[in-house]
Design a protein around this motif. Structure first.
Motif, mmCIF file in Angstrom:
data_model
loop_
_atom_site.group_PDB
_atom_site.id
_atom_site.type_symbol
_atom_site.label_atom_id
_atom_site.label_comp_id
_atom_site.label_asym_id
_atom_site.label_seq_id
_atom_site.Cartn_x
_atom_site.Cartn_y
_atom_site.Cartn_z
ATOM 1 N N GLU A 25 2.447 -3.729 8.753
ATOM 2 C CA GLU A 25 3.650 -2.958 9.062
ATOM 3 C C GLU A 25 3.684 -1.724 8.174
ATOM 4 O O GLU A 25 3.475 -1.821 6.962
ATOM 5 C CB GLU A 25 4.891 -3.818 8.832
ATOM 6 C CG GLU A 25 6.169 -3.120 9.184
ATOM 7 C CD GLU A 25 7.388 -4.026 9.055
ATOM 8 O OE1 GLU A 25 8.397 -3.704 9.692
ATOM 9 O OE2 GLU A 25 7.329 -5.021 8.316
ATOM 10 N N ILE A 26 3.919 -0.600 8.785
ATOM 11 C CA ILE A 26 4.185 0.618 8.025
ATOM 12 C C ILE A 26 5.693 0.655 7.847
ATOM 13 O O ILE A 26 6.444 0.694 8.820
ATOM 14 C CB ILE A 26 3.620 1.856 8.738
ATOM 15 C CG1 ILE A 26 2.098 1.735 8.754
ATOM 16 C CG2 ILE A 26 4.084 3.143 8.037
ATOM 17 C CD1 ILE A 26 1.363 2.815 9.476
ATOM 18 N N THR A 27 6.119 0.573 6.595
ATOM 19 C CA THR A 27 7.534 0.346 6.307
ATOM 20 C C THR A 27 8.307 1.608 5.981
ATOM 21 O O THR A 27 9.520 1.643 6.167
ATOM 22 C CB THR A 27 7.692 -0.641 5.133
ATOM 23 O OG1 THR A 27 7.040 -0.091 3.979
ATOM 24 C CG2 THR A 27 7.076 -1.991 5.474
ATOM 25 N N GLU A 28 7.638 2.615 5.463
ATOM 26 C CA GLU A 28 8.312 3.848 5.068
ATOM 27 C C GLU A 28 7.383 5.027 5.337
ATOM 28 O O GLU A 28 6.164 4.915 5.178
ATOM 29 C CB GLU A 28 8.668 3.855 3.570
ATOM 30 C CG GLU A 28 9.449 2.659 3.083
ATOM 31 C CD GLU A 28 10.879 2.617 3.551
ATOM 32 O OE1 GLU A 28 11.441 3.681 3.911
ATOM 33 O OE2 GLU A 28 11.453 1.515 3.569
ATOM 34 N N MET A 29 7.982 6.165 5.703
ATOM 35 C CA MET A 29 7.219 7.403 5.878
ATOM 36 C C MET A 29 8.195 8.553 5.674
ATOM 37 O O MET A 29 9.237 8.617 6.336
ATOM 38 C CB MET A 29 6.619 7.461 7.288
ATOM 39 C CG MET A 29 5.813 8.697 7.583
ATOM 40 S SD MET A 29 4.191 8.735 6.807
ATOM 41 C CE MET A 29 3.392 7.349 7.585
ATOM 42 N N ALA A 83 -1.953 12.326 8.561
ATOM 43 C CA ALA A 83 -2.938 12.016 7.512
ATOM 44 C C ALA A 83 -2.536 10.752 6.753
ATOM 45 O O ALA A 83 -3.385 9.904 6.457
ATOM 46 C CB ALA A 83 -3.085 13.198 6.563
ATOM 47 N N LEU A 84 -1.245 10.593 6.449
ATOM 48 C CA LEU A 84 -0.775 9.379 5.780
ATOM 49 C C LEU A 84 -0.974 8.157 6.673
ATOM 50 O O LEU A 84 -1.428 7.102 6.207
ATOM 51 C CB LEU A 84 0.699 9.509 5.388
ATOM 52 C CG LEU A 84 1.002 10.359 4.169
ATOM 53 C CD1 LEU A 84 2.495 10.628 4.052
ATOM 54 C CD2 LEU A 84 0.472 9.715 2.899
ATOM 55 N N LEU A 85 -0.636 8.283 7.963
ATOM 56 C CA LEU A 85 -0.842 7.175 8.895
ATOM 57 C C LEU A 85 -2.303 6.737 8.907
ATOM 58 O O LEU A 85 -2.595 5.540 8.849
ATOM 59 C CB LEU A 85 -0.454 7.593 10.318
ATOM 60 C CG LEU A 85 0.993 7.443 10.733
ATOM 61 C CD1 LEU A 85 1.201 8.030 12.122
ATOM 62 C CD2 LEU A 85 1.434 6.005 10.690
ATOM 63 N N VAL A 114 0.870 -1.171 0.000
ATOM 64 C CA VAL A 114 0.000 0.000 0.000
ATOM 65 C C VAL A 114 0.905 1.219 0.000
ATOM 66 O O VAL A 114 1.749 1.366 0.889
ATOM 67 C CB VAL A 114 -0.902 0.041 1.257
ATOM 68 C CG1 VAL A 114 -1.759 1.296 1.254
ATOM 69 C CG2 VAL A 114 -1.762 -1.197 1.349
ATOM 70 N N VAL A 115 0.775 2.070 -1.007
ATOM 71 C CA VAL A 115 1.572 3.290 -1.100
ATOM 72 C C VAL A 115 0.605 4.469 -1.135
ATOM 73 O O VAL A 115 -0.304 4.509 -1.967
ATOM 74 C CB VAL A 115 2.480 3.306 -2.354
ATOM 75 C CG1 VAL A 115 3.308 4.586 -2.410
ATOM 76 C CG2 VAL A 115 3.382 2.074 -2.383
ATOM 77 N N ALA A 116 0.808 5.404 -0.229
ATOM 78 C CA ALA A 116 -0.029 6.596 -0.159
ATOM 79 C C ALA A 116 0.847 7.823 -0.340
ATOM 80 O O ALA A 116 2.044 7.815 -0.008
ATOM 81 C CB ALA A 116 -0.740 6.665 1.188
#
Length: 142
Positions: free
Chosen positions: A74-78, A92-94, A44-46
């Motif tokens: 798992e949130i892998t990148e931000m 907002a992305l989270l 999932v890419v936002a």
């Protein structure tokens, strides 16, 4: 100027390449390679936008294991461009990533971040994440 978030499309590939290079360094990934990944991968890419400009991104994965009765996430990148930080883009992305993981039946999400990345840790904690006692070890395979 408000932050908007949405799922990434292949039209975002060049912006994602630029932002990923700012975030991770190394070799600049080609937009075509990112487009292919967006089309085939289960990731999932936002993206976060301000005035139609992509200013940040977040990535997440869900997975199943025989070890757990429920799907894991798992949130892998931000990453948010420096000039646009502290405006609500990461939160907002989270929220969007969590919503998408929930649609995949994920009930628990983990995030790995640098031990010295205190600003990111505060954002995550302010959004309900808590620290655990796990140690992360890495190894490069040839």
């Amino acid at each position: 100027m408000s932050i908007k978030v949405r799922l990434a499309t292949v039209n975002d590939a060049a912006a994602l390449a630029r932002l990923n290079y700012e975030f991770n360094g190394g070799e600049l990934r080609q937009a075509a390679e990112i487009s292919e990944s967006l089309l085939r991968d289960g990731e999932v890419v936002a993206v976060a936008l301000m005035e139609d400009r992509v200013i940040g991104f977040g990535c997440a994965r869900s997975y199943n294991s025989f070890c757990y009765s429920e799907a894991c996430g798992e949130i892998t990148e931000m990453y948010i461009e420096q000039a646009y930080r502290r405006k609500g883009a990461a939160t907002a992305l989270l929220n969007l990533l969590e919503k998408e993981l929930s649609r995949r039946s994920v009930v628990s999400v983990r995030i790995l971040t640098g031990s010295n990345n205190h600003s990111a840790q505060r954002i995550y904690e302010n959004n309900g994440y808590s620290r655990d006692n796990e140690a992360v070890l890495t190894k490069k395979l040839q």
